[in-house]
Design an enzyme around this catalytic site. Structure first.
Site, mmCIF file in Angstrom:
data_model
loop_
_atom_site.group_PDB
_atom_site.id
_atom_site.type_symbol
_atom_site.label_atom_id
_atom_site.label_comp_id
_atom_site.label_asym_id
_atom_site.label_seq_id
_atom_site.Cartn_x
_atom_site.Cartn_y
_atom_site.Cartn_z
ATOM 1 C CG HIS A 1 -0.348 0.228 2.533
ATOM 2 N ND1 HIS A 1 -0.023 -0.791 3.387
ATOM 3 C CD2 HIS A 1 -0.001 1.361 3.168
ATOM 4 C CE1 HIS A 1 0.505 -0.295 4.490
ATOM 5 N NE2 HIS A 1 0.524 1.009 4.387
ATOM 6 C CG ASP B 1 0.181 -4.013 2.911
ATOM 7 O OD1 ASP B 1 0.243 -3.465 1.787
ATOM 8 O OD2 ASP B 1 0.165 -3.371 3.975
ATOM 9 N N GLY C 1 3.366 6.687 8.067
ATOM 10 C CA GLY C 1 4.714 6.791 7.527
ATOM 11 C C GLY C 1 5.624 5.679 8.004
ATOM 12 C CG ASN C 2 6.497 4.039 12.046
ATOM 13 O OD1 ASN C 2 6.038 4.725 12.943
ATOM 14 N ND2 ASN C 2 7.792 3.774 11.947
ATOM 15 C CB SER C 3 3.271 1.814 6.060
ATOM 16 O OG SER C 3 2.068 1.927 6.750
ATOM 17 C CB THR D 1 1.609 -3.759 7.767
ATOM 18 O OG1 THR D 1 0.822 -3.550 6.605
ATOM 19 C CG2 THR D 1 0.778 -4.525 8.792
ATOM 20 C CB ALA D 2 -1.941 -1.813 10.022
ATOM 21 C CG LEU E 1 -7.688 -27.188 2.033
ATOM 22 C CD1 LEU E 1 -8.542 -26.951 3.279
ATOM 23 C CD2 LEU E 1 -6.976 -28.539 2.132
ATOM 24 N N GLY E 2 -9.496 -26.474 -2.246
ATOM 25 C CA GLY E 2 -10.509 -26.752 -3.252
ATOM 26 C C GLY E 2 -11.852 -27.080 -2.631
#
Length: 480
Positions: free
Chosen positions: A129, A159, A231-233, A249-250, A291-292
């Site tokens: 992101h 991400d 801004g740390n992302s 990330t968040a 797995l389907g």
């Protein structure tokens, strides 16, 4: 397309706010342009008393993170992105085409963080992101150098994004093994919050394996109380040895980023980030196992029908795809998956999240309840289809390409498939289908993902009607 009959709810209810992505750089500039007002001194003759820690306690020097950070901080970078956006004063596409000269170009700039993980090759890890939609990306090193970054690849559902910069006198952070990480372990976050420059915060691991955060993709987060701000992302989460354990990330705040950090930060475990990075560097894409199956929540009514206790949690199998991993393992409709590789499965969302974090060919040990009796099955995951051409499943869909719905949409409560592209003048285009539409229902049958959508066309319906979500509206299309 028939005029939508009712507005849909917001696709993604984000309660995770704030470290996401960059932010407008001008916001910080405006904030610091107002000069601070100096407070008058009470008395010039009164000396100030400053509290300070002693250099030693009982003859022992106080511990410091400074030696470790001296090795880590040169490898943490600031990521600056630019995105060109064309803006028109007209909302109606007809007038935008009629008066193209009134369209203006605007440049959006944002800031984030990144981590150099391979000094020899110049490989930088950051968040998807942070660089999503960017036309230009540059990286500023701790020593002040600014280098143009080459985009290698990204994976929206975890991400993670990978960039490459010229490998000249770089430092890298070595990888740790995030598997043994425990609640209570000390960690340090390094990044570029608010664009003010490299900043270090510290804390502990508050939780591991955290999931269930709405609006995000596949989730297996490290939770920490080390401050993670806008801004740390993409920045580094390291242990006390200076080894990388996660990619920040968040942060979570119900009141939004303006309320500040409240000690709920999340980072992607480095084991997951390294696996995604390896695939992106090698092939430019991420392949996942599946797995389907299709499943639904084991509620009290279904539990009673299956003769299970009301306290049992799990994912009830409602469909097993032919030639899939689940069929080969002997999984049947009506089985209830309660654990996968020792991880508790509380419902279909937890099962999908587990699958999305696994690689192709990886064995999975499933704890299953069948007619009330416990059973253990082992499945070897097979490749999850990424996209399919509409012409392969029904002539009326010729010209359209369908892909899996991004996981962050599913976390917001939406199911279905995404229309990735529609060829101009094609049969699908003439029926009104557009790129970006989300197909949530069809007269071909019920489905929740791409595999289910494909499976419904073994017998083509006489009339094919799609219910779609376009923007914040819902409507139907009759495919001709």
């Amino acid at each position: 397309m028939r005029r939508p009959t009712s507005p849909t709810k917001t696709l993604i209810a984000l309660s995770c706010a704030a470290a996401f992505g960059g932010f407008a750089a001008t916001a910080m500039r405006d904030g610091v342009q107002t000069p601070a007002q100096a407070a008058p001194l009470a008395s010039a003759a009164t000396p100030a008393t400053v509290a300070a820690l002693p250099p030693q306690v009982n003859g022992q020097p106080l511990p410091s993170l400074a030696p470790m950070l001296a090795r880590v901080t040169p490898a943490v970078v600031s990521v600056h992105t630019k995105q060109r956006i064309r803006v028109s004063p007209f909302a109606d596409p007809f007038f935008r085409r009629m008066y193209p000269e009134l369209t203006q170009e605007r440049i959006n700039e944002s800031l984030g963080s990144g981590v150099i993980v391979d000094a020899q090759s110049g490989i930088v890890l950051t968040n998807h992101h942070v660089v999503e939609g960017a036309d230009e990306v540059s990286v500023t090193l701790a020593d002040g150098r600014t280098l143009k970054a080459e985009f290698v690849g990204s994976d929206p559902d975890t991400d993670i994004a990978v960039m490459k910069i010229p490998a000249q006198n770089l430092s890298a952070v070595p990888f740790a093994d995030s598997g043994p990480l425990q609640v209570g372990d000390f960690v340090v976050a390094v990044g570029n919050p608010f664009g003010i420059g490299q900043t270090v915060t510290s804390g502990i691991v508050s939780a591991v394996g955290r999931s269930g955060l709405r609006g995000l993709g596949f989730q297996n987060f490290i939770q920490t109380d080390a401050s993670i701000n806008p801004g740390n992302s993409g920045g580094a989460l390291v242990n006390l040895e200076g080894r990388l354990v996660g990619i920040n990330t968040a942060s979570f705040n119900p009141r939004g980023s303006a309320a500040g950090n409240i000690g709920l930060g999340f980072a992607i475990p480095v084991n997951l980030a390294r696996d995604v990075m390896t695939q992106l560097v090698a092939t430019g894409e991420v392949r996942r196992g599946t797995l389907g199956v299709e499943s639904q929540l084991l509620d009290a009514r279904i539990a009673q029908a299956l003769g299970l206790g009301a306290d049992v949690r799990g994912a009830v199998i409602t469909r097993v795809y032919s030639n899939g991993a689940a069929q080969a393992a002997g999984l049947e409709v009506g089985d209830v998956i309660v654990e996968a590789n020792g991880q508790r499965i509380d419902g279909p969302d937890a099962l999908r999240n587990f699958e999305g974090l696994q690689g192709i060919g990886r064995p999975v040990r499933l704890a299953v309840l069948r007619e009330g009796r416990p059973l253990t099955l082992t499945a070897t995951l097979r490749e999850q289809p990424r996209s399919t051409a509409g012409a392969e499943i029904d002539p009326r869909l010729t010209g359209a390409t369908f892909t899996e719905l991004p996981e962050r949409f599913r976390q917001g409560g939406l199911t279905g498939v995404l229309v990735e592209s529609v060829a101009r003048g094609s049969r699908a285009a003439r029926s009104g289908l557009q790129a970006g539409d989300v197909v949530v229902e069809a007269t071909s049958g019920g489905f929740v993902d791409l595999a289910g959508f494909r499976a419904n066309f073994t017998q083509a319906p006489p009339q094919l009607i799609l219910r779609i979500v376009r923007g914040n509206r819902q409507g139907t299309l009759a495919m001709q």
